[in-house]
Design an enzyme around this catalytic site. Sequence first.
Site, PDB file in Angstrom:
ATOM      1  N   ASP A 102      -3.086   8.193   0.464  1.00  0.00           N
ATOM      2  CA  ASP A 102      -4.234   7.560   1.116  1.00  0.00           C
ATOM      3  C   ASP A 102      -5.347   8.608   1.203  1.00  0.00           C
ATOM      4  OD1 ASP A 102      -2.141   5.738   1.526  1.00  0.00           O
ATOM      5  OD2 ASP A 102      -2.800   5.196   3.548  1.00  0.00           O
ATOM      6  N   LYS A 165      -8.602   0.537   1.925  1.00  0.00           N
ATOM      7  CA  LYS A 165      -8.091   0.648   3.295  1.00  0.00           C
ATOM      8  C   LYS A 165      -9.269   0.818   4.248  1.00  0.00           C
ATOM      9  CE  LYS A 165      -5.292   3.974   6.006  1.00  0.00           C
ATOM     10  NZ  LYS A 165      -4.376   5.131   5.913  1.00  0.00           N
ATOM     11  N   LYS A 199      -5.413  -2.677   3.003  1.00  0.00           N
ATOM     12  CA  LYS A 199      -4.700  -2.113   4.149  1.00  0.00           C
ATOM     13  C   LYS A 199      -5.641  -1.947   5.342  1.00  0.00           C
ATOM     14  CE  LYS A 199      -2.188   2.085   5.632  1.00  0.00           C
ATOM     15  NZ  LYS A 199      -1.553   3.348   5.187  1.00  0.00           N
TER      16      LYS A 199
END
Length: 258
Positions: A102, A165, A199
């Site tokens: 990430d 995300k 996400k």
Amino acid sequence: MSDLKAAALRALKLMDLTTLNDDDTTEKVVALCHDAKTAVGNTAAICIYPRFIPAAKKALREQGTPEVRIATVTNFPHGNDDIEIAVAETKAAVAYGADEVDVVFPYRALIADNEEVGFELVKQCKAACGDITLKVIIETGELKEEALIKKASQICIEAGADFIKTSTGKVPVNATPEYARMMLEVIRDMGVAKTVGFKPAGGVRTAEDAQAYLAMADELLGAEWADNMHYRFGASSLLTNLLNTLEVTDETADPAAY
């Protein structure tokens, strides 16, 4: 099973169970690994700092859940625009054995009207990842405006992100349903739902929260879309709430972990 319980069970299996605190220790990360294994199924992944990956890999293997993926973070949490450092951190995360990375998008550069650095950073980090999943954190609560949030999402997708995300969880405003809708609309409108996931992270704390987010994904991208290859919740306290909603009392669990 009630609709809320069904959503709770679904959400549990889509969780990236997370600890990204300054006081994290190997013991805390091992406890997180234990929490990822529940009586009703495992979380999709855990999300931890890179230095804890070897200990987590060992703990997950020893408890019989090697399929729980290990996500880690790079260029975190500030989203600086130094591509070289972001790529070096990403390569190091891969070398540690991360299954997923990430990375924080250089959102301040985008606010300053520099689109190129974000595109290049994501592109080079994806190249460093190879087949490893790359999720890109755009920091919606700092971008704030729909035009910027959608532009960041588009840049990430065009540069090769596997997931977009919302947030690091380290700024005042993290995931919100409003921001989530904007990002899901980009995935839909670009026609990339088969290859790009979403996400939300930070602020998803209850089964009701998770149910609302999943309902939105079902509405915009179809009821089958939000599986663990396309949808994750970045959260920590959410797990306890989901287990309570599901009325899980796992005799083998460590009571201190809840």
